[in-house]
Design a protein around this motif. Structure first.
Motif, mmCIF file in Angstrom:
data_model
loop_
_atom_site.group_PDB
_atom_site.id
_atom_site.type_symbol
_atom_site.label_atom_id
_atom_site.label_comp_id
_atom_site.label_asym_id
_atom_site.label_seq_id
_atom_site.Cartn_x
_atom_site.Cartn_y
_atom_site.Cartn_z
ATOM 1 N N SER A 1 0.816 -1.216 0.000
ATOM 2 C CA SER A 1 0.000 0.000 0.000
ATOM 3 C C SER A 1 0.851 1.269 0.000
ATOM 4 C CB SER A 1 -0.925 0.014 1.222
ATOM 5 O OG SER A 1 -0.171 -0.004 2.426
ATOM 6 N N LEU A 2 2.107 1.148 0.441
ATOM 7 C CA LEU A 2 3.025 2.280 0.476
ATOM 8 C C LEU A 2 4.377 1.839 -0.059
ATOM 9 C CD1 LEU A 2 2.325 3.611 4.101
ATOM 10 C CD2 LEU A 2 1.466 4.613 1.971
ATOM 11 N N SER B 1 8.658 3.296 -0.022
ATOM 12 C CA SER B 1 9.612 4.287 0.468
ATOM 13 C C SER B 1 10.783 4.380 -0.494
ATOM 14 C CB SER B 1 10.112 3.914 1.867
ATOM 15 O OG SER B 1 10.747 2.653 1.850
ATOM 16 N N ARG C 1 11.538 9.356 1.448
ATOM 17 C CA ARG C 1 10.132 9.683 1.223
ATOM 18 C C ARG C 1 9.276 8.432 1.330
ATOM 19 N NH1 ARG C 1 13.328 12.716 -2.090
ATOM 20 N NH2 ARG C 1 12.839 14.950 -2.267
ATOM 21 N N VAL C 2 8.134 8.571 1.959
ATOM 22 C CA VAL C 2 7.121 7.516 1.970
ATOM 23 C C VAL C 2 6.001 7.978 1.057
ATOM 24 C CG1 VAL C 2 5.524 6.161 3.345
ATOM 25 C CG2 VAL C 2 7.741 6.814 4.305
ATOM 26 N N ILE C 3 5.675 7.140 0.070
ATOM 27 C CA ILE C 3 4.734 7.525 -0.994
ATOM 28 C C ILE C 3 3.529 6.600 -0.984
ATOM 29 C CG2 ILE C 3 4.465 7.774 -3.496
ATOM 30 C CD1 ILE C 3 7.515 8.276 -3.617
ATOM 31 N N ASP C 4 2.363 7.197 -1.112
ATOM 32 C CA ASP C 4 1.133 6.440 -1.350
ATOM 33 C C ASP C 4 0.916 6.431 -2.855
ATOM 34 O OD1 ASP C 4 -1.475 5.545 -1.768
ATOM 35 O OD2 ASP C 4 -2.182 6.368 0.131
ATOM 36 N N LYS D 1 -2.658 7.435 -4.269
ATOM 37 C CA LYS D 1 -2.963 8.855 -4.237
ATOM 38 C C LYS D 1 -1.948 9.678 -5.036
ATOM 39 C CE LYS D 1 -5.110 8.712 0.364
ATOM 40 N NZ LYS D 1 -5.023 9.226 1.762
ATOM 41 N N GLN E 1 0.933 10.660 -3.866
ATOM 42 C CA GLN E 1 1.374 11.699 -2.930
ATOM 43 C C GLN E 1 2.486 11.189 -2.017
ATOM 44 O OE1 GLN E 1 -2.076 12.855 -0.698
ATOM 45 N NE2 GLN E 1 -3.035 13.956 -2.402
ATOM 46 N N VAL E 2 3.366 12.121 -1.629
ATOM 47 C CA VAL E 2 4.346 11.845 -0.589
ATOM 48 C C VAL E 2 3.650 12.067 0.750
ATOM 49 C CG1 VAL E 2 6.550 12.503 0.423
ATOM 50 C CG2 VAL E 2 6.272 12.538 -2.065
ATOM 51 N N VAL E 3 3.570 11.027 1.577
ATOM 52 C CA VAL E 3 2.833 11.134 2.842
ATOM 53 C C VAL E 3 3.758 11.341 4.042
ATOM 54 C CG1 VAL E 3 0.895 9.789 1.985
ATOM 55 C CG2 VAL E 3 2.800 8.611 3.092
ATOM 56 N N ALA E 4 5.063 11.159 3.865
ATOM 57 C CA ALA E 4 6.015 11.410 4.948
ATOM 58 C C ALA E 4 7.388 11.656 4.352
ATOM 59 C CB ALA E 4 6.065 10.237 5.917
#
Length: 222
Positions: free
Chosen positions: A188-189, A191, A200-203, A206, A208-211
């Motif tokens: 689901s994610l 990095s 970077r942690v990416i979804d 979406k 999007q970079v989430v972290a």
């Protein structure tokens, strides 16, 4: 009088043991291409190793059960027009492997259970979408036929290998070269680490970079 306390290591009585000759592979011409890669991949059936190849890129596939000296004329998997930079076995099929190359393409191969007598030169599918060399491959851990690639164009592409189509392209998330990519356990994610020293942690769903973390280290799991 101070007394020095020395912490005892729990490994103080652990000693390495060299592998036996009959359990090793010999005379393999491992690729000398300068790239941050292990140049090999293994699964329960095979060991694959990127090797030197004139006029293109190649790797060899060896059964785990057959060790020893490797014949210099051992058949190779050879289809790229430039050096192979990364290889990765499919987690859902032990006979399928993907390769990435400086020629900007990704190829997916079906490896027979028997040792072929000729080079394997026809991939199942060739994936084209990167504008520069492709140095990172990673299969999705749970979804079949989903493969991630990352290249020198700073782009991550997620592919449907079954149809050969591009499912998703993450274009504007990395300002510099991507060093490594890792899925989490359910896919689901993902990095990434980048030359800009940022994790970077990416979804991917979406886009999007989430972290974000300013670091140069990448954990194997999230």
């Amino acid at each position: 009088m101070s007394r020095r306390v020395v912490r005892q290591s729990k490994f103080r009585h652990v000693f390495g043991q060299a592998g036996k000759a009959e359990q090793t592979y010999e005379d393999i011409r491992v690729s000398k291409v300068t790239w941050d890669s292990s140049f090999c991949a293994v699964n329960p059936k095979f060991l694959a190793i990127i090797v030197e190849a004139g006029g293109g890129g190649a790797f060899i596939v060896l059964p785990l059960a057959k060790t020893g000296r490797v014949d210099k004329n051992h058949p190779t998997v050879n289809g790229h027009t430039a050096p192979v930079l990364d290889i990765d076995w499919c987690p859902h099929n032990d006979s399928v492997i993907a390769s990435a190359s400086e020629d900007t393409t990704i190829m997916v191969w079906q490896i027979p259970d028997y040792t072929p007598v000729r080079n394997i030169t026809e991939p199942i599918v060739t994936l084209e979408g990167h504008s520069k060399r492709v140095g990172i491959l990673s299969w999705h851990p749970t979804a079949r036929n989903v493969l991630l690639s990352a290249g020198g164009d700073n782009v991550i592409i997620i592919w449907n290998v079954g149809t050969g189509e591009m499912l998703l392209s993450l274009d504007d998330m990395h300002p510099d070269v991507i060093h490594s990519v890792c899925w989490n356990s359910n896919g689901s994610l993902l990095s990434t680490t980048c030359k800009d020293k940022t994790l970077r942690v990416i979804d991917p769903r979406k886009g999007q970079v989430v972290a974000v973390s300013q670091t140069v280290l990448l954990s194997r799991t999230l």
